[in-house]
Design an enzyme around this catalytic site. Sequence first.
Site, PDB file in Angstrom:
ATOM      1  N   SER A 137       0.790  -1.230  -0.065  1.00  0.00           N
ATOM      2  CA  SER A 137      -0.050   0.128  -0.024  1.00  0.00           C
ATOM      3  C   SER A 137       0.689   1.192  -0.042  1.00  0.00           C
ATOM      4  O   SER A 137       1.878   1.374   0.611  1.00  0.00           O
ATOM      5  CB  SER A 137      -0.775   0.106   1.136  1.00  0.00           C
ATOM      6  OG  SER A 137      -1.516   1.296   1.220  1.00  0.00           O
ATOM      7  N   TYR A 150      -1.772   0.371  10.287  1.00  0.00           N
ATOM      8  CA  TYR A 150      -1.886  -0.392   8.950  1.00  0.00           C
ATOM      9  C   TYR A 150      -0.774   0.060   8.133  1.00  0.00           C
ATOM     10  O   TYR A 150      -0.135  -0.897   7.491  1.00  0.00           O
ATOM     11  CB  TYR A 150      -3.241   0.000   8.188  1.00  0.00           C
ATOM     12  CG  TYR A 150      -3.495  -0.229   6.697  1.00  0.00           C
ATOM     13  CD1 TYR A 150      -3.747  -1.658   6.412  1.00  0.00           C
ATOM     14  CD2 TYR A 150      -3.261   0.576   5.671  1.00  0.00           C
ATOM     15  CE1 TYR A 150      -3.911  -2.034   5.198  1.00  0.00           C
ATOM     16  CE2 TYR A 150      -3.460   0.103   4.465  1.00  0.00           C
ATOM     17  CZ  TYR A 150      -3.667  -1.075   4.176  1.00  0.00           C
ATOM     18  OH  TYR A 150      -4.094  -1.482   3.073  1.00  0.00           O
TER      19      TYR A 150
END
Lengths: 245, 432
Positions: A137, A150
């Site tokens: 990501s 995250y």
Amino acid sequence: MTQEWILVLGAGSDMARAAARRFARAGYNIQQASRNTEELDIEARHLQLKYGVQTQTLPFDALEFDSHAAFYAELEPKPIGILLAFGALGEQARDQKDVSWIRKIIDTNYTGAASILEVIAADFERRKRGFIVGTSSVAGDRGRQSNYIYGSAKAGLSTYLAGLRHRLHGSGVNVLTVKPGFVATKMTTGLDLPDKLTAGPQEAGERIYRAVQKEKHLVYIRPIWRWIMLIIIHMPEFIFKRTKL
Amino acid sequence: MQLTGWGRYPIIEASPVTFQDHRSLAARLAETKPLIPYGNGRSYGDSALSSRFVPMRSRDRLLAFDPDSGLLTCEAGVLLSEIIETFLPSGWFLKVTPGTRLITVGGAVAADVHGKNHHQAGCFGDTVESLLLMLADGRIRRCSRKENPELFHATCGGMGLTGVILQVEFYLQPVPSAIIEQATIKTRNLKETFEAFEKYADWPYSVAWIDCLARGAALGRSLLMLGRFAPIGELDYAPRRTKTIPCNFPGFLLKSYSVRAFNSVYYARARSGISLNFVDIDAFFYPLDAISNWNRIYGGSGFVQYQFILPKKHSYTGLEQVLRKIMKTGKGSFLAVLKLYGPANDNYLSFPMEGYSLALDFKIEPGLFALLEQLDEIVLKHKGRLYLAKDARMSRDTFEGGYPQAEAFRSLRTSLGLAGAFNSLQSQRLGL
């Protein structure tokens, strides 16, 4: 038409689904794996009917590390490529107060991925062929207040994938790191994502497929994200920490 | 987020109710009321608009196909374009298709859409063998002409108000080629247009473009386009590349003189009498899909499509009155479409009936709704009705006057506990 198989881990996500369809269109047979296999059975019917390929549906839990070696050992036939698409986005405000959530986010995004990929990498290394696609990501490129738990797990995954790429280079196995940026999926319906920065799942599937064909190392789904992240990464900390990002 | 239909009027603030599988959909239905399923956003008005909506496009899987009978089973979010791309190369095509292939199968059922072959093939619902419907309480019902027949006939044409359509089983037709033999017939007035429709009723596909700003003796002059599948030819199909309209067109492009000029040129371009040619499927069925957002030509405030149908007996006088009224106001549209329909089916709220239908686009501007109300009166006086999939503004009285089974539809909704669970802006306006 190839007789090769592709294994998709976390096949239920919209992006995984779109990528699997793109590979099926090219004639690859598809092994779909996920915790919930009910939806995968429906998707399997689509893949068979639309693309005329073979499919397998397999239960897989990223958090059950001990099951990973057996999962891969029992997989028959062995795939030529892996799309690792599972992950857990979490909720920053909730997760930062609760170490069990922090652990779950790290274990899903990092430990689970590393655990299964080590098993697969060993096999690919021995066979001297295959490709690995890992979905990381842009959130892993720099820690931000809004999703750093995250983000840090994905940062770990990005570094892991880079190392794996390094190791497998001599074996002819390519490792592709995907950093999607914004992709419009079921889960983002209703969020007002900027059009120019947001890809549809189909576009994402196409980009991943092409990046695999070209043996790329890193792909942002929308190329503009490369530039956005370049700026974000290089912003001096004393400015960055004042932003609301 | 902002939600709107194809006419871009009205635009509302709405939030999606998303789900992963049937179980989670059932849970969402239990906790959120009312809501309405939303497919690909191609109904023109407010029939899929509600502050809570269920996006259905991701339910896009083809599930089974029987090459002996042509029976296809798929999820409700599959687009018609996907079906064409998948099955036309092996010689199968939709039995009924509207003028865009960018609608979902669920939407096609909910609006009981029709196409240029209505006079021979009926509505989309007439091609459906069965469907799976999730009711407000999360139970899934299979509906067909034999199983839950009332629910079946209420759901086909029911505008999503009977539950969430999950899966549909319907028939495709075998076709010999992907090429259409097209005949264009130029008519000089409404009487000639009607005669031509009747004369060529044995052609499976027919539709007329009508010059809605022609006056006097030329009132109702048209280009009638007929089509049938060429008996031999390639089956290859690749959807055409689309062009994009970059911005909303400024209003002056749609003044009456520019529309009149466009219509005159379009009409003059066709050779007199009858001309024949061969065209591909996209050019014949989906000319507007070539421009990905043609709805922007009507400017920023959006537009409504006004589509009504009149029973055959009253079609001529009614259409003449409507055309005269429009001609006088000068609010004509580029695309006025006239078509002869076959008999109505048994569905509660389906639009078609045996007679003629006219569809016109009007951009939203002051005075428009007053004009449309006058047209409503003419339509009702001639025992006609308006198409729900196009509507954003008709009154409850106009609706009641055109749809004799409205009350039966209401009772069914109430008896199954659907009335408070599924609602759109349209259903609320019409008291459905």
